[in-house]
Write an enzyme that holds these catalytic residues in place. Structure first.
Site, short mmCIF file in Angstrom:
data_model
loop_
_atom_site.label_atom_id
_atom_site.label_comp_id
_atom_site.label_asym_id
_atom_site.label_seq_id
_atom_site.Cartn_x
_atom_site.Cartn_y
_atom_site.Cartn_z
N LYS A 21 0.83 -1.20 0.00
CA LYS A 21 0.00 0.00 0.00
C LYS A 21 0.87 1.25 0.00
O LYS A 21 1.85 1.33 0.71
CB LYS A 21 -0.92 -0.01 1.23
N ASP A 145 -6.40 0.50 7.70
CA ASP A 145 -5.99 0.31 6.30
C ASP A 145 -6.55 -0.94 5.67
O ASP A 145 -6.49 -1.10 4.44
CB ASP A 145 -4.46 0.26 6.19
#
Length: 287
Positions: A21, A145
């Protein structure tokens, strides 16, 4: 002897990637009463990351291999097993024996643990015939996340980062990407605690790359105060030919650069690898 791999007729063993990410921009707006920080971010994801394999097994288990396995060796409560426990408690489906090939650094600002948890949920959904929409609340309960990592495509995140909005006309896919980490773990909690609580304004609207270029990462200053070597990473990345954007991701210490082509990215990776052979580098592209 390891348990037999779970298979399906088309794809063989069930394998997922925990895609790295990247926060192309990360604006911290305020700290809420519950202690969490309200952020605005553009999530993007590399084409590469950790590799997670699902096997049949008794109960839930996790074997960790790869260059960064040692960083997780002492964890008795990994996000992968926590995700599996919560999935199986709701949907059933028998035991799950995971093997994680850990290629992303630990505590590095690129969502490795969150990406692995999301990969576990995707694997279990595939095995059980469950729609991923049905596990988004499980994902949110595992970490801010994790919901973004479920789809692992470019999205805007608000709230804690778990309130997601798709990006229309995404222009990010395929952009050449280089990730660099000086192999200095940085505590997310310590970095957020070091934020100066100054709201420097909202994330813009429009083309995601243009918005990212006009944006910032408000966690860079406190991360630099904790680990000054991040400044050298940023300086080396930003000084390479063909760089479009160089910035720290998340709470660090991983930094990234987007390039105008793969040749420029590869040349930068070679130059930085020679200058700092002890650093971790990953050349990839945005999904």
């Amino acid at each position: 002897m390891s348990a037999p791999a779970v298979t399906d007729a088309e794809t063989g063993p069930l394998i997922e990637t925990g895609y790295a990410k990247i926060n192309l921009a990360l604006h911290v707006r305020h700290r809420a009463a519950d202690g969490y920080h309200a952020i605005e971010t553009i999530f993007a994801f590399a084409e590469d990351g950790d590799r997670l394999i699902l096997n049949d097994g008794e109960g839930v288990s996790l074997a960790i291999e790869g260059p960064f396995a040692a960083g997780l060796a002492g964890e008795s409560d990994n996000l992968v097993t926590r995700a599996a426990d919560r999935f199986l408690a709701r949907f059933g489906g028998g035991g799950a024996a995971f093997t994680l090939e850990k290629t992303l650094p630990v505590a590095s600002g690129i969502g490795g643990g969150s990406a692995d948890a999301a990969a576990a949920l995707r694997l279990l959904c595939r095995r059980g015939g469950v729609a991923v929409a049905e596990v988004m609340d499980i994902a949110a309960g595992l970490g801010a996340d994790v919901p973004a990592c479920i789809a692992s495509v470019a999205q805007r995140g608000t709230g804690r980062g778990d309130e997601l909005m798709s990006i229309a006309g995404d222009t990010l896919g395929g952009l050449a990407l280089l990730l660099v980490n000086p192999l200095k773990p940085v505590s997310t909690g310590a970095v957020f605690k070091g934020w100066d609580q100054v709201d420097r304004g909202a994330l813009g609207e429009g083309d995601p790359l243009a918005v990212a270029l006009a944006g910032r990462n408000d966690l860079e200053p406190p991360a630099l105060a904790i680990e000054p070597e991040i400044a050298r990473v940023l300086a080396l990345l930003g000084g390479q030919e063909g760089v479009t954007l160089a910035r720290m991701s998340g709470s660090g210490a991983t930094c990234f650069a987007l390039f105008d082509g793969t040749e420029a990215r590869n040349a930068a990776a070679e130059a930085i690898g020679v200058a700092e052979p002890g650093w971790w580098l990953m050349a990839s592209r945005l999904r």
